[in-house]
Design a protein around this motif. Structure first.
Motif, short mmCIF file in Angstrom:
data_model
loop_
_atom_site.label_atom_id
_atom_site.label_comp_id
_atom_site.label_asym_id
_atom_site.label_seq_id
_atom_site.Cartn_x
_atom_site.Cartn_y
_atom_site.Cartn_z
N TRP A 36 0.73 -1.15 0.00
CA TRP A 36 0.08 0.06 -0.03
C TRP A 36 0.85 1.24 -0.11
N PHE A 37 0.51 2.16 -0.84
CA PHE A 37 1.24 3.30 -1.03
C PHE A 37 0.35 4.56 -0.82
N ARG A 38 0.83 5.80 -0.85
CA ARG A 38 0.13 6.74 -0.67
C ARG A 38 0.82 7.90 -1.35
N GLN A 39 -0.05 8.98 -1.86
CA GLN A 39 0.68 10.04 -2.57
C GLN A 39 -0.42 11.17 -2.46
N ALA A 40 0.13 12.32 -2.25
CA ALA A 40 -0.41 13.79 -2.56
C ALA A 40 0.13 14.33 -3.73
N PRO A 41 -0.80 15.30 -4.32
CA PRO A 41 -0.64 15.86 -5.56
C PRO A 41 0.87 16.65 -5.49
N GLY A 42 1.92 16.18 -6.51
CA GLY A 42 3.10 17.03 -6.25
C GLY A 42 4.23 16.56 -5.54
N LYS A 43 3.66 15.37 -4.80
CA LYS A 43 4.79 14.96 -3.83
C LYS A 43 4.97 13.33 -4.50
N ALA A 44 6.09 12.74 -3.46
CA ALA A 44 6.57 11.44 -3.85
C ALA A 44 5.46 10.35 -3.46
N ARG A 45 5.51 9.07 -4.09
CA ARG A 45 4.62 8.23 -3.65
C ARG A 45 5.35 7.47 -2.60
N ASP A 46 4.75 7.30 -1.47
CA ASP A 46 5.58 6.85 -0.30
C ASP A 46 4.93 5.36 0.13
N GLY A 47 5.55 4.42 0.59
CA GLY A 47 5.06 3.05 1.23
C GLY A 47 4.31 3.39 2.64
N VAL A 48 3.35 2.77 2.63
CA VAL A 48 2.55 2.66 3.82
C VAL A 48 2.60 1.32 4.47
N ALA A 49 2.27 0.32 3.73
CA ALA A 49 2.49 -0.94 4.56
C ALA A 49 2.38 -1.96 3.62
N ALA A 50 3.01 -3.15 3.57
CA ALA A 50 2.90 -4.43 2.89
C ALA A 50 2.97 -5.58 3.60
N ILE A 51 2.27 -6.82 2.72
CA ILE A 51 2.15 -8.02 3.14
C ILE A 51 2.82 -8.92 2.27
N ASP A 52 3.71 -9.91 2.72
CA ASP A 52 4.51 -10.56 1.60
C ASP A 52 4.12 -12.34 1.97
N THR A 53 3.33 -12.58 0.74
CA THR A 53 3.08 -14.18 0.91
C THR A 53 4.39 -15.04 0.60
N ASN A 54 5.50 -14.28 0.11
CA ASN A 54 6.69 -15.07 -0.19
C ASN A 54 7.59 -15.27 1.34
N ASN A 55 7.14 -14.57 2.25
CA ASN A 55 7.85 -14.74 3.61
C ASN A 55 6.78 -14.76 4.72
N ASP A 56 5.96 -15.82 4.59
CA ASP A 56 4.95 -16.25 5.47
C ASP A 56 4.15 -15.16 5.95
N GLU A 57 3.86 -14.35 5.03
CA GLU A 57 2.80 -13.07 4.97
C GLU A 57 3.23 -12.28 6.29
N TYR A 58 4.73 -11.81 6.22
CA TYR A 58 5.18 -10.84 7.11
C TYR A 58 4.81 -9.63 6.55
N THR A 59 4.31 -8.45 7.71
CA THR A 59 3.85 -7.45 7.23
C THR A 59 5.07 -6.42 7.68
N TYR A 60 4.86 -5.07 6.92
CA TYR A 60 5.76 -4.34 7.24
C TYR A 60 4.93 -2.95 7.14
N TYR A 61 5.35 -1.99 8.03
CA TYR A 61 4.64 -0.59 8.09
C TYR A 61 5.59 0.60 8.23
N ALA A 62 5.34 1.62 7.51
CA ALA A 62 5.88 2.90 7.72
C ALA A 62 5.90 3.27 9.08
N GLY A 63 6.94 4.01 9.56
CA GLY A 63 6.78 4.52 10.96
C GLY A 63 5.80 5.43 11.37
#
Length: 127
Positions: A36-63
């Motif tokens: 999941w990513f998010r982006q405001a107009p004129g700004k970079a697209r930043d990572g929010v969170a992810a889930i990886d089924t390649n890695n036992d559904e490990y989840t990642y989150y932005a601070g």
């Protein structure tokens, strides 16, 4: 070709919650990572969170969202939820989901890791 479709965006007040959904209508063979990513107009697209089924559904989150946003592990097949609580005006953005099909490697928040993207769903939080 893998289709991605986000839904669940809307306008809420600060402190409220939203539940975004990312669907892969056609599914895909093999394992994948959904970001999941998010982006405001004129700004970079930043990572929010992810889930990886390649890695036992490990989840990642932005601070900035850790403790407020959650990707449940009991998702329906080919549908990934992003549960967001305690929303603030700083969370106002277009939210995108993306799929890394074929385990392209790289960090979860690296845009180039993902080979399929949805069109986005708008989240607006007012104070």
């Amino acid at each position: 070709q893998v289709q991605m479709k986000e839904s669940g965006g809307g306008s809420v007040q600060a402190g409220e919650s939203l539940r975004l959904s990312c669907a892969m209508p056609g599914g895909t063979d093999g394992s994948y990572c959904i970001g999941w990513f998010r982006q405001a107009p004129g700004k970079a697209r930043d990572g929010v969170a992810a889930i990886d089924t390649n890695n036992d559904e490990y989840t990642y989150y932005a601070g900035s969202v850790k403790g407020r946003f959650t990707i449940p592990r009991d998702n329906a097949k080919y549908t990934i939820i992003l549960q967001m609580i305690g929303l603030t005006p700083d969370d106002t953005d277009m939210y995108y989901c993306a799929a890394d099909v074929g385990d392209r490697g790289g960090n979860w928040d690296n845009l180039s890791k993902y080979n399929y993207w949805g069109q986005g769903t708008q989240v607006t939080v007012s104070s």
